[in-house]
Motif scaffolding. Structure first.
Motif, short mmCIF file in Angstrom:
data_model
loop_
_atom_site.label_atom_id
_atom_site.label_comp_id
_atom_site.label_asym_id
_atom_site.label_seq_id
_atom_site.Cartn_x
_atom_site.Cartn_y
_atom_site.Cartn_z
N HIS A 269 -18.92 -38.94 -15.06
CA HIS A 269 -20.04 -38.10 -14.63
C HIS A 269 -19.69 -37.42 -13.31
O HIS A 269 -18.95 -37.98 -12.50
N VAL A 270 -20.28 -36.25 -13.11
CA VAL A 270 -20.10 -35.56 -11.83
C VAL A 270 -20.55 -36.46 -10.67
O VAL A 270 -19.92 -36.49 -9.61
N GLU A 271 -21.63 -37.23 -10.89
CA GLU A 271 -22.13 -38.13 -9.84
C GLU A 271 -21.08 -39.18 -9.47
O GLU A 271 -21.01 -39.64 -8.32
N ASP A 272 -20.26 -39.58 -10.44
CA ASP A 272 -19.19 -40.55 -10.15
C ASP A 272 -18.18 -39.93 -9.17
O ASP A 272 -17.67 -40.60 -8.27
N VAL A 273 -17.88 -38.65 -9.40
CA VAL A 273 -16.95 -37.95 -8.50
C VAL A 273 -17.59 -37.84 -7.11
O VAL A 273 -16.93 -38.05 -6.09
N ALA A 274 -18.88 -37.55 -7.09
CA ALA A 274 -19.59 -37.48 -5.80
C ALA A 274 -19.56 -38.83 -5.10
O ALA A 274 -19.47 -38.90 -3.86
N ASP A 275 -19.64 -39.91 -5.86
CA ASP A 275 -19.57 -41.26 -5.26
C ASP A 275 -18.23 -41.47 -4.54
O ASP A 275 -18.17 -42.09 -3.47
N VAL A 276 -17.16 -40.96 -5.14
CA VAL A 276 -15.84 -41.10 -4.52
C VAL A 276 -15.80 -40.29 -3.22
O VAL A 276 -15.31 -40.76 -2.19
N MET A 277 -16.34 -39.08 -3.28
CA MET A 277 -16.41 -38.27 -2.04
C MET A 277 -17.21 -39.02 -0.97
O MET A 277 -16.80 -39.06 0.21
N SER A 278 -18.32 -39.61 -1.37
CA SER A 278 -19.14 -40.37 -0.42
C SER A 278 -18.35 -41.51 0.20
O SER A 278 -18.46 -41.79 1.40
N PHE A 279 -17.57 -42.19 -0.63
CA PHE A 279 -16.74 -43.29 -0.12
C PHE A 279 -15.83 -42.79 1.00
O PHE A 279 -15.73 -43.40 2.07
N TYR A 280 -15.17 -41.66 0.74
CA TYR A 280 -14.28 -41.09 1.77
C TYR A 280 -15.06 -40.76 3.04
O TYR A 280 -14.65 -41.11 4.15
N LEU A 281 -16.18 -40.06 2.89
CA LEU A 281 -16.92 -39.59 4.07
C LEU A 281 -17.54 -40.75 4.85
O LEU A 281 -17.52 -40.76 6.08
N GLU A 282 -18.06 -41.72 4.13
CA GLU A 282 -18.81 -42.80 4.80
C GLU A 282 -17.89 -43.80 5.50
O GLU A 282 -18.31 -44.51 6.40
N HIS A 283 -16.62 -43.87 5.05
CA HIS A 283 -15.69 -44.83 5.66
C HIS A 283 -14.89 -44.22 6.80
O HIS A 283 -13.81 -44.69 7.13
N ARG A 284 -15.45 -43.21 7.39
CA ARG A 284 -14.78 -42.51 8.48
C ARG A 284 -14.38 -43.43 9.63
O ARG A 284 -13.35 -43.27 10.25
N HIS A 285 -15.22 -44.41 9.95
CA HIS A 285 -14.97 -45.24 11.13
C HIS A 285 -14.36 -46.60 10.80
O HIS A 285 -14.33 -47.50 11.63
N SER A 286 -13.87 -46.75 9.58
CA SER A 286 -13.17 -47.99 9.24
C SER A 286 -11.73 -47.90 9.69
O SER A 286 -11.21 -46.81 9.93
N ALA A 287 -11.08 -49.05 9.75
CA ALA A 287 -9.69 -49.07 10.22
C ALA A 287 -8.71 -48.93 9.07
O ALA A 287 -7.60 -49.45 9.10
N PHE A 288 -9.13 -48.25 8.04
CA PHE A 288 -8.21 -47.96 6.94
C PHE A 288 -8.52 -46.56 6.43
O PHE A 288 -9.58 -46.00 6.71
N ILE A 289 -7.58 -46.01 5.70
CA ILE A 289 -7.82 -44.73 5.05
C ILE A 289 -7.34 -44.82 3.61
O ILE A 289 -6.32 -45.46 3.33
#
Ligand SMILES: NC(=O)c1ccc[n+]([C@@H]2O[C@H](COP(=O)([O-])OP(=O)(O)OC[C@H]3O[C@@H](n4cnc5c(N)ncnc54)[C@H](OP(=O)(O)O)[C@@H]3O)[C@@H](O)[C@H]2O)c1
Length: 248
Positions: free
Chosen positions: A213-233
């Motif tokens: 689903h398109v929402e699944d792809v959006a979830d992946v984008m959210s994961f990237y954006l929301e983990h901005r301040h974690s110590a991993f990429i």
């Protein structure tokens, strides 16, 4: 546990392919964070309709129509974003072209067009965005790639070449940024078949209920954006349909 994502509010995202199904779905998610958008595509009516839908949902959205095959248009697009918002924090390259034709039927013109939209445009848009991304504390480039970047599918030869190249362009950008110590994150999303008009065209044999689903792809984008301040990429997230063989 709910994550604090307020740092994304008021940021600026430029989204190509926003009139397309995936690009629009990503825009819907971006405005839910309070991120302001410039969206682009070639068809003014479709793009404006997408913008109206996003504004009706509370989004701050500007449109800029044009063809990403043109380098001059890419310059104008970046300038338009900066002139209006005075910032560019997130670049989402979701414009793309696919085809369904045997290799013998791929003309040099079709090949060049696919490479221009799928590879040249994200490469140079990122290049042109770099001076502004360097000023941002949430600088992010997300390239919509495809599982085809890791394999090849019959009758998708030029698309396959372009997705391999886009993955390579993403790696090259990420490595130069890393070497320079720039605080810019480069991510790739490599989905299999997503339930969109594009996939109906290239894979009419697939049952829509089996598609990502398109929402699944959006979830992946959210994961990237929301983990901005974690110590991993996370550089790349591959997404495949449940009925595909895992890990290949
Ligand atoms: N759908 C899938 O199953 C799937 C799977 C893996 C990867 N992907 C990738 O995800 C991306 C988005 O796919 P999608 O399904 O959303 O495709 P789509 O619905 O066909 O949308 C494609 C977008 O690209 C824009 N575009 C095409 N040529 C352009 C040009 N010359 N200049 C400016 N914009 C141009 C289109 O806008 P205009 O036509 O208005 O210009 C449209 O907004 C593509 O890169 C695709 O390769 C898709």
């Amino acid at each position: 546990m709910s994550r604090d994502v307020s740092f994304l509010e008021g940021k600026t995202a430029l989204v190509t392919g926003a009139s397309g199904d995936i690009g629009f779905g990503l825009c819907q998610r971006l405005i839910s964070y309070g991120i302001q958008l410039v969206i682009t595509g070639r068809n003014p009516e479709i793009l404006e309709k997408r913008a109206e839908d996003l504004r009706a949902a509370g989004g701050k959205v500007l449109t800029y129509v044009g063809n990403l095959e043109s380098e001059a248009f890419m310059d104008r697009l970046i300038n338009y974003t900066i002139d209006n918002y005075e910032s560019l924090d997130i670049l989402i390259n979701s414009a793309g072209l696919a085809h369904k034709s045997p290799i013998e039927d791929v003309t040099p013109e079709l090949f060049d067009t696919i490479m221009k939209v799928n590879v040249r445009a994200p490469f140079f848009l990122a290049q042109k965005a770099l001076p502004y991304l360097r000023l941002s504390d949430t600088a992010t480039v997300i390239n919509m790639c495809s599982v085809v970047a890791h394999r090849s599918y019959v009758d998708q030869s030029a698309f396959t070449v372009s997705m391999h190249a886009l993955l390579g362009a993403s790696k090259a950008l990420a490595n130069e940024i890393h070497k320079n110590g720039d605080n810019i994150r480069v991510h790739v999303i490599t989905p299999g078949a997503v339930n969109t008009d594009l996939i109906q065209m290239v894979r009419p044999d697939l049952d829509p209920k089996d598609l990502i689903h398109v929402e699944d792809v959006a979830d992946v984008m959210s994961f990237y954006l929301e983990h901005r301040h974690s110590a991993f990429i996370t550089d790349e997230i591959r997404m495949h349909r449940l009925d595909k063989t895992p890990f290949i």
